[in-house]
Scaffold this motif. Structure first.
Motif, PDB file in Angstrom:
ATOM      1  N   VAL A 109       0.833  -1.205   0.000  1.00 51.69           N
ATOM      2  CA  VAL A 109       0.000   0.000   0.000  1.00 51.69           C
ATOM      3  C   VAL A 109       0.864   1.251   0.000  1.00 51.69           C
ATOM      4  O   VAL A 109       0.635   2.195  -0.781  1.00 51.69           O
ATOM      5  CB  VAL A 109      -0.953  -0.004   1.212  1.00 51.69           C
ATOM      6  N   VAL A 110       1.876   1.285   0.855  1.00 52.39           N
ATOM      7  CA  VAL A 110       2.731   2.470   0.963  1.00 52.39           C
ATOM      8  C   VAL A 110       3.521   2.702  -0.315  1.00 52.39           C
ATOM      9  O   VAL A 110       3.640   3.833  -0.798  1.00 52.39           O
ATOM     10  CB  VAL A 110       3.684   2.326   2.171  1.00 52.39           C
ATOM     11  N   LYS A 111       4.052   1.630  -0.910  1.00 50.93           N
ATOM     12  CA  LYS A 111       4.940   1.771  -2.064  1.00 50.93           C
ATOM     13  C   LYS A 111       4.194   2.023  -3.370  1.00 50.93           C
ATOM     14  O   LYS A 111       4.672   2.757  -4.243  1.00 50.93           O
ATOM     15  CB  LYS A 111       5.806   0.512  -2.205  1.00 50.93           C
ATOM     16  N   TRP A 112       3.021   1.422  -3.533  1.00 47.36           N
ATOM     17  CA  TRP A 112       2.343   1.479  -4.831  1.00 47.36           C
ATOM     18  C   TRP A 112       1.185   2.472  -4.891  1.00 47.36           C
ATOM     19  O   TRP A 112       0.664   2.725  -5.972  1.00 47.36           O
ATOM     20  CB  TRP A 112       1.834   0.086  -5.214  1.00 47.36           C
ATOM     21  N   MET A 113       0.784   3.032  -3.768  1.00 44.31           N
ATOM     22  CA  MET A 113      -0.369   3.928  -3.778  1.00 44.31           C
ATOM     23  C   MET A 113      -0.214   5.117  -4.719  1.00 44.31           C
ATOM     24  O   MET A 113      -1.178   5.491  -5.405  1.00 44.31           O
ATOM     25  CB  MET A 113      -0.681   4.413  -2.357  1.00 44.31           C
ATOM     26  N   PRO A 114       0.969   5.757  -4.822  1.00 42.87           N
ATOM     27  CA  PRO A 114       1.082   6.908  -5.733  1.00 42.87           C
ATOM     28  C   PRO A 114       0.777   6.568  -7.194  1.00 42.87           C
ATOM     29  O   PRO A 114       0.435   7.465  -7.971  1.00 42.87           O
ATOM     30  CB  PRO A 114       2.546   7.334  -5.564  1.00 42.87           C
ATOM     31  N   LEU A 115       0.886   5.298  -7.559  1.00 40.73           N
ATOM     32  CA  LEU A 115       0.650   4.888  -8.949  1.00 40.73           C
ATOM     33  C   LEU A 115      -0.802   4.499  -9.204  1.00 40.73           C
ATOM     34  O   LEU A 115      -1.151   4.143 -10.337  1.00 40.73           O
ATOM     35  CB  LEU A 115       1.556   3.693  -9.302  1.00 40.73           C
ATOM     36  N   GLN A 116      -1.655   4.546  -8.182  1.00 40.93           N
ATOM     37  CA  GLN A 116      -2.993   3.970  -8.286  1.00 40.93           C
ATOM     38  C   GLN A 116      -4.116   5.003  -8.247  1.00 40.93           C
ATOM     39  O   GLN A 116      -5.265   4.648  -7.981  1.00 40.93           O
ATOM     40  CB  GLN A 116      -3.202   2.954  -7.148  1.00 40.93           C
ATOM     41  N   THR A 117      -3.818   6.275  -8.491  1.00 41.68           N
ATOM     42  CA  THR A 117      -4.882   7.280  -8.499  1.00 41.68           C
ATOM     43  C   THR A 117      -5.671   7.194  -9.809  1.00 41.68           C
ATOM     44  O   THR A 117      -5.091   7.032 -10.883  1.00 41.68           O
ATOM     45  CB  THR A 117      -4.290   8.687  -8.357  1.00 41.68           C
ATOM     46  N   ALA A 157      -0.574   1.758 -14.257  1.00 46.95           N
ATOM     47  CA  ALA A 157      -1.587   0.781 -13.870  1.00 46.95           C
ATOM     48  C   ALA A 157      -2.877   1.096 -14.618  1.00 46.95           C
ATOM     49  O   ALA A 157      -3.277   2.263 -14.691  1.00 46.95           O
ATOM     50  CB  ALA A 157      -1.827   0.821 -12.368  1.00 46.95           C
ATOM     51  N   ASN A 158      -3.497   0.080 -15.201  1.00 45.08           N
ATOM     52  CA  ASN A 158      -4.767   0.333 -15.877  1.00 45.08           C
ATOM     53  C   ASN A 158      -5.900   0.393 -14.849  1.00 45.08           C
ATOM     54  O   ASN A 158      -5.691   0.141 -13.656  1.00 45.08           O
ATOM     55  CB  ASN A 158      -5.037  -0.716 -16.961  1.00 45.08           C
ATOM     56  N   ALA A 159      -7.096   0.724 -15.317  1.00 44.19           N
ATOM     57  CA  ALA A 159      -8.219   0.931 -14.389  1.00 44.19           C
ATOM     58  C   ALA A 159      -8.561  -0.342 -13.624  1.00 44.19           C
ATOM     59  O   ALA A 159      -8.934  -0.288 -12.448  1.00 44.19           O
ATOM     60  CB  ALA A 159      -9.437   1.426 -15.162  1.00 44.19           C
ATOM     61  N   GLY A 160      -8.449  -1.501 -14.283  1.00 50.30           N
ATOM     62  CA  GLY A 160      -8.728  -2.764 -13.601  1.00 50.30           C
ATOM     63  C   GLY A 160      -7.741  -3.040 -12.489  1.00 50.30           C
ATOM     64  O   GLY A 160      -8.114  -3.493 -11.396  1.00 50.30           O
ATOM     65  N   GLU A 161      -6.457  -2.756 -12.744  1.00 41.24           N
ATOM     66  CA  GLU A 161      -5.434  -2.945 -11.720  1.00 41.24           C
ATOM     67  C   GLU A 161      -5.636  -1.981 -10.553  1.00 41.24           C
ATOM     68  O   GLU A 161      -5.405  -2.332  -9.392  1.00 41.24           O
ATOM     69  CB  GLU A 161      -4.055  -2.754 -12.337  1.00 41.24           C
ATOM     70  N   LYS A 162      -6.079  -0.770 -10.866  1.00 37.48           N
ATOM     71  CA  LYS A 162      -6.356   0.207  -9.805  1.00 37.48           C
ATOM     72  C   LYS A 162      -7.523  -0.249  -8.933  1.00 37.48           C
ATOM     73  O   LYS A 162      -7.484  -0.119  -7.700  1.00 37.48           O
ATOM     74  CB  LYS A 162      -6.649   1.575 -10.413  1.00 37.48           C
ATOM     75  N   MET A 163      -8.556  -0.791  -9.582  1.00 33.56           N
ATOM     76  CA  MET A 163      -9.696  -1.296  -8.809  1.00 33.56           C
ATOM     77  C   MET A 163      -9.257  -2.434  -7.894  1.00 33.56           C
ATOM     78  O   MET A 163      -9.675  -2.519  -6.734  1.00 33.56           O
ATOM     79  CB  MET A 163     -10.799  -1.760  -9.754  1.00 33.56           C
TER      80      MET A 163
END
Length: 338
Positions: A195-203, A234-240
């Motif tokens: 969560v900490v490392k990948w959150m910036p890529l998931q907006t 990250a695509n929308a599915g990966e973000k979800m």
């Protein structure tokens, strides 16, 4: 002489009167006694009924035992929660496994995988670091252990216990519980790092809406064929999937700690609520995990290579994550595997 005869007659009359009174009052006094005894018995029965009615309602009584709700004999919340789990959550969990897996299998048989339109380029682009791969696989392995042992605990008595001996089933359920308890902390640690490392890529971005409308470009027939929507790293599915794992991973972690640490001495309602939230979160994570595995393996040609080596084929990056590819190419951070 007449006086003696009269007195004797009065005595006989009095004796007869006393006998008559005795004959009348005997049954009456007996009835009174019976009524009194019946009333006492009815009062005792009513008192017992009230007592057990209060016990079944979960009311607290007096006890010398220590602990939270020690005076409560029957856990009403526990019984109600057990019914919810057995009647609703267990079937839904079974559907999450069989239904979602079956739906994607059918989709694969009808649609086939998403092929690379220009084939493999032979050039591999750096996408994930070694730290990312380590976090991913530690969390993935722990998650799969939790899923399989959790399914055994929830569904095993319906699909396994009837076909194995009682001794084997006891060992299996004990082993599943033990593995589940030890895999939990590993998952939570990897989850925090993820969560900490990948959150910036998931907006989420505005172009993610089009990704959903075009089903990510994975459909090979009809008006959707050959259309690949814009996507960043990250695509929308990966973000979800990421935000589902983030939110319900938090729920499942907190409730897991509540359930596995008896020293917390929680109220019974809190323990049952934690168990139900844990099960609901598990159902959602299981369903999304199945989707994630399908999408990352058989449905996306070249997708699995990303999480094996940290590199992806250049044509795969252009087709599935074009905005990210354009960005790293423009800023000079594009790196190829030697």
């Amino acid at each position: 002489m007449l006086s003696k005869t009269f007195n004797k007659s009065l005595q006989q009359l009095w004796s007869v009167a006393l006998l008559a009174i005795a004959l009348v009052m005997g049954p009456v006094s007996g009835a009174w006694a019976a009524d009194e005894q019946s009333s006492q018995q009815q009062a005792v029965q009513t008192s017992d009924a009230d007592l057990w009615r209060a016990v079944k309602a979960g009311e607290s009584g007096y006890t010398t035992a220590q602990g939270v709700e020690a005076g409560v004999l029957i856990n009403v919340a526990g019984n109600q929660g057990k019914e919810v789990r057995n009647q609703y959550l267990t079937p839904v969990m079974g559907f999450a496994v069989v239904g979602v897996f079956g739906a994607f299998l059918l989709f694969y048989l009808v649609n086939g995988p998403s092929k690379l339109h220009h084939g493999f380029s032979g050039k591999l682009v750096a996408r994930w670091s070694k730290a990312d791969l380590t976090i991913h696989w530690v969390m993935a392995i722990a998650c799969m252990l939790l899923i399989f042992t959790g399914l055994t605990i929830m569904l095993g008595r319906h699909v396994l216990e009837p076909y194995v001996g009682s001794g084997l089933w006891a060992s299996l359920i004990y082993g599943s519980k033990t593995v589940h308890d030890f895999a939990g902390p590993v998952f939570m640690l990897a989850w925090i790092l993820c969560v900490v490392k990948w959150m910036p890529l998931q907006t989420f971005k505005l172009y993610d809406l089009k990704w959903f409308l075009l089903v990510g470009g994975y459909i090979n027939f009809g008006p959707f064929k050959g259309k690949h929507p814009d996507s960043g790293f990250a695509n929308a599915g990966e973000k979800m999937w990421f935000w589902t794992l983030t939110i319900f991973g938090l729920f499942i972690s907190v409730t897991g700690v509540m359930l596995v640490l008896p020293g917390l001495d929680l109220p019974r309602e809190a323990s049952m609520a934690a168990l139900l939230i844990h099960a609901i979160s598990a159902i959602i994570i299981i369903a999304f995990t199945i989707v994630h595995i399908w999408m990352a393996t058989v449905l996306s040609e070249g997708g699995m290579e990303c999480m094996k080596s940290g590199y992806c084929d250049e044509n795969w990056a252009i087709q599935h994550h074009n905005l990210w590819y354009d960005e790293i190419k423009a800023n000079g951070s594009l790196k190829y595997k030697d």
